[in-house]
Design a protein around this motif. Sequence first.
Motif, PDB file in Angstrom:
ATOM      1  N   UNK A 124     -26.628  -1.343  -5.987  1.00 29.70           N
ATOM      2  CA  UNK A 124     -26.524  -1.959  -4.664  1.00 29.70           C
ATOM      3  C   UNK A 124     -27.196  -1.097  -3.612  1.00 29.70           C
TER       4      UNK A 124
ATOM      5  N   UNK B 223     -21.313   2.453  -6.865  1.00 29.57           N
ATOM      6  CA  UNK B 223     -22.249   1.359  -7.111  1.00 29.57           C
ATOM      7  C   UNK B 223     -23.203   1.230  -5.916  1.00 29.57           C
ATOM      8  N   UNK B 224     -23.076   2.162  -4.989  1.00 27.98           N
ATOM      9  CA  UNK B 224     -23.868   2.098  -3.743  1.00 27.98           C
ATOM     10  C   UNK B 224     -24.463   3.472  -3.457  1.00 27.98           C
TER      11      UNK B 224
ATOM     12  N   UNK C  93     -16.049   4.274   1.167  1.00 33.64           N
ATOM     13  CA  UNK C  93     -17.391   4.224   1.748  1.00 33.64           C
ATOM     14  C   UNK C  93     -17.521   3.009   2.663  1.00 33.64           C
ATOM     15  N   UNK C  94     -17.024   1.879   2.196  1.00 33.57           N
ATOM     16  CA  UNK C  94     -17.074   0.656   2.995  1.00 33.57           C
ATOM     17  C   UNK C  94     -16.264   0.792   4.272  1.00 33.57           C
ATOM     18  N   UNK C  95     -15.069   1.350   4.129  1.00 29.54           N
ATOM     19  CA  UNK C  95     -14.197   1.501   5.297  1.00 29.54           C
ATOM     20  C   UNK C  95     -14.741   2.523   6.292  1.00 29.54           C
ATOM     21  N   UNK C  96     -15.595   3.419   5.796  1.00 29.06           N
ATOM     22  CA  UNK C  96     -16.050   4.508   6.661  1.00 29.06           C
ATOM     23  C   UNK C  96     -15.020   5.625   6.697  1.00 29.06           C
ATOM     24  N   UNK C  97     -14.213   5.729   5.669  1.00 33.06           N
ATOM     25  CA  UNK C  97     -13.138   6.715   5.569  1.00 33.06           C
ATOM     26  C   UNK C  97     -13.732   8.000   4.979  1.00 33.06           C
TER      27      UNK C  97
ATOM     28  N   UNK D 134     -26.384   4.643   0.004  1.00 33.22           N
ATOM     29  CA  UNK D 134     -25.480   4.713   1.152  1.00 33.22           C
ATOM     30  C   UNK D 134     -24.529   5.912   1.023  1.00 33.22           C
TER      31      UNK D 134
ATOM     32  N   UNK E 131     -16.273   3.535  -3.386  1.00 33.06           N
ATOM     33  CA  UNK E 131     -16.953   2.454  -2.674  1.00 33.06           C
ATOM     34  C   UNK E 131     -16.048   1.787  -1.639  1.00 33.06           C
ATOM     35  N   UNK E 132     -14.759   1.756  -1.939  1.00 35.67           N
ATOM     36  CA  UNK E 132     -13.791   1.240  -0.971  1.00 35.67           C
ATOM     37  C   UNK E 132     -13.765   2.143   0.275  1.00 35.67           C
TER      38      UNK E 132
ATOM     39  N   UNK F  91       0.822  -1.224   0.000  1.00 30.87           N
ATOM     40  CA  UNK F  91       0.000   0.000   0.000  1.00 30.87           C
ATOM     41  C   UNK F  91       0.852   1.270   0.000  1.00 30.87           C
TER      42      UNK F  91
ATOM     43  N   UNK G 242      -3.593  12.128   5.771  1.00 33.74           N
ATOM     44  CA  UNK G 242      -4.067  11.692   4.467  1.00 33.74           C
ATOM     45  C   UNK G 242      -4.272  12.880   3.520  1.00 33.74           C
TER      46      UNK G 242
END
Lengths: 290, 364
Positions: free
Chosen positions: A218, A187-188, A159-163, A191, A156-157, A96, A125
């Motif tokens: 989604x 794709x979401x 968003x998923x992490x909550x970042x 949310x 979406x990455x 990373x 960041x």
Amino acid sequence: MDKLLFGDNQFFGVNHMSEEKARSQAMRFQDINTVIEVLDNAYDEGIKTFMCTTHERIALVCDHMRANPERYADYQFFPCMPYAHKYANAMTDHGLLGAIKHFLPDEGFIDSAVRGGMSLAKKDIEGITTLLIDAEMKMFSGLQTPVIFLQNVVVDFLLGLGFNEAFRIFANHVKTRYGAEPGFITMNMPKLLDVLESLGIDNPIVCANINKVGFRMSGGFEAYERVLKEKKFRAIAMSVFASGAIPPKEAIEWVCQQPNIESIVFGASSRGNIHSTRELVDSYWPKKPV
Amino acid sequence: MVRVAVVGLGKMGLSHLAIIKAHPNVEVAAVCDAAGYVLDVLNKYTGVRTFTDYDAMLRDAELDAVIIATPSSMHGPMVRKALDQGLHVFCEKPFSVDSQEADELAALAVEKGVVNQVGYHYRFVGAFQEVKRLLELGAIGEVSHVLAEAYGPVVMRPKGSSWRTQRTAGGGCLYDYAAHPLNLLNWYLGMPHGVGGSILNSIFSKETDDEVFGTLYFDGGKSAQISVNWSDESYRKMSTKISIWGTTGRIIADRQEIQVYLRDTARIPDGYQLGWNVRNTTELTDEVWFYVRGEEYSAQLDYFVNCIAEKRLENVNSFTSAAETDKVIAMMIADAQKGASVGNDQVLSVAPTKKRGIFSFLQS
């Protein structure tokens, strides 16, 4: 935003239905002049916005537009960054942090070195993100980029992490540095809208799959219908044909009936398809009074 | 709520974390990685609880399940510790680089009665699921041969050493890429009783393989060939394709679509017709609650969570089934080391595993 935006999937071997078709398109568009020819066809049909990834070959398109300013005086790019595969492959190679370092500009700008180096050290960041945005934007220098998108894999990455902080950083930087509006591909959509709302990102531009069969919507078809009706945002519909699963007429008719959609982004390789898509949109989506 | 920890925050681990964290029935109770940097960033910006020590995490975090996405050689000991604590385990593929260990862990998971799953996500791709369904229906009759292929751009130049470039650590094209089509072959045809002609060849990597070819022999005279290369830049991303020949038809499938040819002797399944049939993603794929990189990644984790919630133990991709793939990998390594055989069972004196081109001396 224009009603119809031209997308670039077909140029880079992306086809959600057929790998064979993707490959034959990649071969056809190997020569950048073939890409430009299709963009010219779209332009002559009145489609003057190119919503494109930051794939390295787009730089050649940018060169062409810069070299012919009269021809493309009112041409707009909507860059979508980053070109995710570049980063995904680099992450396998370098990890990373290695991947991030790999893409940070290294021209020796003191600003870059300080912003990048200090940020990495402080685990901040903001500095890293803004540098990466600047690196991605370099190819569009001197061209019109009124909307700049964060690409869906990244949105979406995060968003998923909550970042969520990253969305705010992106939006601020794009506004202040480039005078552009931030856009988000996802794709979401339901949310994402909740999160953007909670961050105070007002009336955001959100590009998502919006199609009659619910393909890659989604969170569910009903949730999409609901937010289109109730939320304050500017939607761009993509994948309206669900990669060919819906006949063009039926697909466009349905999308044009949905509330809150400002634009449709589509990709096509032939003049005929560009023309017929434009005609369909014109007929189902008459010009709104300005 | 299922309380989950994600262990190992490389590409797969972060991807799993993003997907599982968005799951409505999951609480991510901890993340664990040896490198503090990524952990600190995650903690700072998402507030997730972090550990650098796996044992401390198992001790201190209250967990129902772990998702293990560390380098492959670390899977075994970590899975064992989680099982010993009675936790449900999702482990990245390949399951274990030691196929005996894989068997032991599979047995232990059964003994503990916990949900156990390995990340062979292709079994959650609509088109590959349709292949399985058609084979079970006998749509193409008796299968005689399968060609399983995977190509993509991972290692495109000689580069430094990481676990992915060392076969002993579970890296390389065989473990990382070929494992997927091998796993699909296991799913479609079961366990092979032998392998032959295995080639594990390096193109750019110094310590491991970049291309994998070989033949698998199954009961009843069925055979399969595998052709995998992760140094193929003509593919934008990993592309896996299965071609199956049967007595009454043929199936070709990849992630996007399935093409089926049915002869007039075939038992035609509902919705299919004589001759060519094409079905693709839109009609074969179920929607997922949250999408990041493909429905299959979300679907496999959703399945894992649902198995836990519903106390179902009949997992797709159980440790037992993944251990079969580990075994096939071990068979291919042994076969490749043996080298090519010629007539009368003589063994070629020079095993052609180090083929590097005639000008290679110029580079060394």
